[in-house]
Design a protein around this motif. Structure first.
Motif, PDB file in Angstrom:
ATOM      1  N   ALA A 157     -16.552   1.535 -19.191  1.00 47.88           N
ATOM      2  CA  ALA A 157     -17.188   0.219 -19.302  1.00 47.88           C
ATOM      3  C   ALA A 157     -16.272  -0.810 -18.656  1.00 47.88           C
ATOM      4  CB  ALA A 157     -17.436  -0.135 -20.760  1.00 47.88           C
ATOM      5  N   ILE A 158     -16.799  -1.522 -17.684  1.00 52.73           N
ATOM      6  CA  ILE A 158     -16.079  -2.635 -17.074  1.00 52.73           C
ATOM      7  C   ILE A 158     -16.424  -3.869 -17.899  1.00 52.73           C
ATOM      8  CG2 ILE A 158     -15.530  -3.819 -14.913  1.00 52.73           C
ATOM      9  CD1 ILE A 158     -15.350  -0.733 -14.740  1.00 52.73           C
ATOM     10  N   LEU A 159     -15.488  -4.312 -18.731  1.00 50.33           N
ATOM     11  CA  LEU A 159     -15.739  -5.451 -19.621  1.00 50.33           C
ATOM     12  C   LEU A 159     -15.348  -6.722 -18.880  1.00 50.33           C
ATOM     13  CD1 LEU A 159     -14.365  -3.973 -22.972  1.00 50.33           C
ATOM     14  CD2 LEU A 159     -16.700  -3.911 -22.055  1.00 50.33           C
ATOM     15  N   VAL A 160     -16.362  -7.447 -18.444  1.00 56.72           N
ATOM     16  CA  VAL A 160     -16.133  -8.640 -17.625  1.00 56.72           C
ATOM     17  C   VAL A 160     -16.077  -9.861 -18.540  1.00 56.72           C
ATOM     18  CG1 VAL A 160     -16.903  -9.986 -15.637  1.00 56.72           C
ATOM     19  CG2 VAL A 160     -17.415  -7.533 -15.746  1.00 56.72           C
ATOM     20  N   ASP A 197     -16.375   6.551 -27.341  1.00 52.80           N
ATOM     21  CA  ASP A 197     -15.590   7.408 -26.438  1.00 52.80           C
ATOM     22  C   ASP A 197     -15.821   7.062 -24.973  1.00 52.80           C
ATOM     23  OD1 ASP A 197     -14.221   8.865 -28.366  1.00 52.80           O
ATOM     24  OD2 ASP A 197     -15.881  10.277 -28.617  1.00 52.80           O
ATOM     25  N   ILE A 198     -15.836   5.778 -24.695  1.00 56.93           N
ATOM     26  CA  ILE A 198     -15.984   5.287 -23.333  1.00 56.93           C
ATOM     27  C   ILE A 198     -14.679   4.596 -22.941  1.00 56.93           C
ATOM     28  CG2 ILE A 198     -17.257   3.683 -21.838  1.00 56.93           C
ATOM     29  CD1 ILE A 198     -19.676   4.093 -23.697  1.00 56.93           C
ATOM     30  N   GLU A 199     -14.206   4.875 -21.736  1.00 59.03           N
ATOM     31  CA  GLU A 199     -12.961   4.278 -21.256  1.00 59.03           C
ATOM     32  C   GLU A 199     -13.201   2.811 -20.888  1.00 59.03           C
ATOM     33  OE1 GLU A 199      -8.904   4.368 -20.004  1.00 59.03           O
ATOM     34  OE2 GLU A 199     -10.056   5.947 -20.993  1.00 59.03           O
ATOM     35  N   PRO A 200     -12.475   1.858 -21.511  1.00 62.32           N
ATOM     36  CA  PRO A 200     -12.682   0.458 -21.159  1.00 62.32           C
ATOM     37  C   PRO A 200     -11.747   0.012 -20.020  1.00 62.32           C
ATOM     38  CG  PRO A 200     -11.404   0.603 -23.184  1.00 62.32           C
ATOM     39  CD  PRO A 200     -11.583   2.003 -22.686  1.00 62.32           C
ATOM     40  N   ILE A 201     -12.276  -0.821 -19.142  1.00 64.24           N
ATOM     41  CA  ILE A 201     -11.472  -1.502 -18.128  1.00 64.24           C
ATOM     42  C   ILE A 201     -11.752  -2.993 -18.281  1.00 64.24           C
ATOM     43  CG2 ILE A 201     -11.094  -1.862 -15.652  1.00 64.24           C
ATOM     44  CD1 ILE A 201     -11.989   1.063 -15.246  1.00 64.24           C
ATOM     45  N   ILE A 202     -10.713  -3.767 -18.539  1.00 63.25           N
ATOM     46  CA  ILE A 202     -10.880  -5.208 -18.767  1.00 63.25           C
ATOM     47  C   ILE A 202     -10.790  -5.930 -17.432  1.00 63.25           C
ATOM     48  CG2 ILE A 202      -9.938  -7.245 -19.930  1.00 63.25           C
ATOM     49  CD1 ILE A 202      -8.700  -5.249 -21.994  1.00 63.25           C
ATOM     50  N   CYS A 203     -11.807  -6.724 -17.144  1.00 62.05           N
ATOM     51  CA  CYS A 203     -11.875  -7.449 -15.878  1.00 62.05           C
ATOM     52  C   CYS A 203     -12.018  -8.947 -16.198  1.00 62.05           C
ATOM     53  CB  CYS A 203     -13.068  -6.943 -15.077  1.00 62.05           C
ATOM     54  SG  CYS A 203     -13.286  -7.724 -13.482  1.00 62.05           S
ATOM     55  N   PHE A 224      -2.233 -12.906 -21.965  1.00 66.29           N
ATOM     56  CA  PHE A 224      -3.211 -12.017 -22.601  1.00 66.29           C
ATOM     57  C   PHE A 224      -3.295 -10.696 -21.832  1.00 66.29           C
ATOM     58  CE2 PHE A 224      -5.238 -15.798 -24.755  1.00 66.29           C
ATOM     59  CZ  PHE A 224      -5.118 -15.296 -26.040  1.00 66.29           C
ATOM     60  N   ALA A 225      -3.321 -10.787 -20.503  1.00 61.37           N
ATOM     61  CA  ALA A 225      -3.408  -9.578 -19.672  1.00 61.37           C
ATOM     62  C   ALA A 225      -2.223  -8.657 -19.951  1.00 61.37           C
ATOM     63  CB  ALA A 225      -3.460  -9.955 -18.196  1.00 61.37           C
ATOM     64  N   VAL A 233      -6.122  -3.696 -16.965  1.00 60.82           N
ATOM     65  CA  VAL A 233      -6.597  -5.081 -16.884  1.00 60.82           C
ATOM     66  C   VAL A 233      -6.553  -5.543 -15.434  1.00 60.82           C
ATOM     67  CG1 VAL A 233      -6.319  -7.451 -17.697  1.00 60.82           C
ATOM     68  CG2 VAL A 233      -5.668  -5.545 -19.195  1.00 60.82           C
ATOM     69  N   LEU A 234      -7.678  -6.066 -14.950  1.00 55.66           N
ATOM     70  CA  LEU A 234      -7.756  -6.601 -13.590  1.00 55.66           C
ATOM     71  C   LEU A 234      -8.065  -8.090 -13.664  1.00 55.66           C
ATOM     72  CD1 LEU A 234     -10.029  -3.847 -11.967  1.00 55.66           C
ATOM     73  CD2 LEU A 234      -7.536  -3.866 -12.144  1.00 55.66           C
ATOM     74  N   LEU A 235      -7.373  -8.891 -12.855  1.00 54.68           N
ATOM     75  CA  LEU A 235      -7.694 -10.307 -12.711  1.00 54.68           C
ATOM     76  C   LEU A 235      -8.461 -10.457 -11.414  1.00 54.68           C
ATOM     77  CD1 LEU A 235      -4.252 -11.883 -13.751  1.00 54.68           C
ATOM     78  CD2 LEU A 235      -6.220 -11.352 -15.189  1.00 54.68           C
TER      79      LEU A 235
END
Length: 294
Positions: free
Chosen positions: A78-81, A105-111, A129-130, A140-142
């Motif tokens: 999940a790309i959490l925007v 059980d989903i891999e999160p990616i924080i955007c 925070f990042a 974490v991606l900015l």
């Protein structure tokens, strides 16, 4: 019988991509309704083709996970925007999303999006925070679609994965996808200044090909309630609390009021962020107060 993956569901039809990359428009057999099985986008299915373009789904193969809202199965990540501003970055809401994603059980990616719109002072806060989330182990991606910042980091992560883009309305999910694949031309809406939130612009679930993977552009989780998570399971969804909690004196420690709790000690000595612990306690109490469902 041929197998394939449902990549779109619309008006009672399921669009199945077969092993050759061909798209077959299928209906579900009546047996699904009888057995209370609803085919979902992302499902691997066995189907029977009546001709080159039409067929019937005969069987839904076992799922590794499924989401109710949005209705999609077999999600890898999940790309959490979350926007840095308009709407303002909310670690409380992000942690709520993280718990829901972790519990499935989903891999999160924080955007964190819209980084080009914030002041220098706000940049430091966002970067703090990042750093906190990265130290927990999250990616974490900015990003900025205007400056094309961070997109080169995001694209490789989509390859060969089924991803959902989720987050508040108005944070720029559709804008991000349009930048990654300009030919999509997904509809975007500006934020309502009076409500501080955008309108949903996505009306059905569909997997679209982006950067070698499949992406669902969805309205995000329309329900953010912890309906299927028990209070005793909550610490699993906070990786740093679960890790430190292994050293608690009492087995089954809730990390709320027990003596010699390693988690509360971890908060005191800075190994666990205070804001993360506060959110854990808040969510724990919310789950405890949840009315039983029959």
């Amino acid at each position: 019988m041929p197998e394939g993956k449902i990549i779109k569901a619309l008006s009672g039809f399921y669009y199945v991509k077969d092993e050759n990359g061909e798209l077959i428009q299928c209906r579900g057999r009546g047996v699904f309704r009888k057995n209370k099985v609803t085919p979902l986008v992302g499902d691997y299915v066995v189907f029977q083709a009546e001709n080159d373009t039409d067929g019937y789904i005969l069987e839904v193969l076992e799922r590794k996970n499924e989401l109710v809202r949005p209705p999609i199965a077999n999600v890898d990540q999940a790309i959490l925007v979350f926007s840095a501003i308009k709407p303002d970055f909310s670690p409380l809401l992000l942690d709520r999303f993280l718990v829901l994603v972790e519990s499935n059980d989903i891999e999160p990616i924080i955007c964190i999006s819209k980084t080009d719109l914030i002041s220098k002072d706000a940049v430091q806060e966002i970067e703090n925070f990042a750093r906190s989330y990265r130290e927990i182990g999250y990616r974490v991606l900015l990003t900025s679609t205007k400056e094309r910042e961070g997109l080169d980091q995001l694209l490789p992560l989509l390859d060969n994965q089924i991803s959902v883009f989720a987050g508040q309305s108005g944070v720029g999910k559709s804008s991000l996808l349009n930048t990654l694949r300009p030919d999509l031309d997904l509809e975007t809406n500006e934020i309502s200044m009076s409500l501080g939130r955008g309108k949903h612009t996505t009306r059905h679930v569909e997997l679209i090909e982006v950067a070698g993977g499949l992406v669902a552009d969805t309205p995000g989780f329309s329900s953010l309630e912890f309906l299927t998570i028990e209070a005793e399971e909550l610490s699993y969804c906070f990786p740093e609390i679960y890790k430190v909690g292994a050293n608690c004196k009492f087995r089954g420690c809730t990390h709320i009021s027990e003596p010699k709790c390693a988690v509360r000690q971890g908060v005191e000595d800075g190994r666990i962020e205070q804001f993360r612990y506060d959110h854990y306690v808040s969510f724990y109490e919310e789950i405890k107060e949840r009315k039983p469902r029959y």
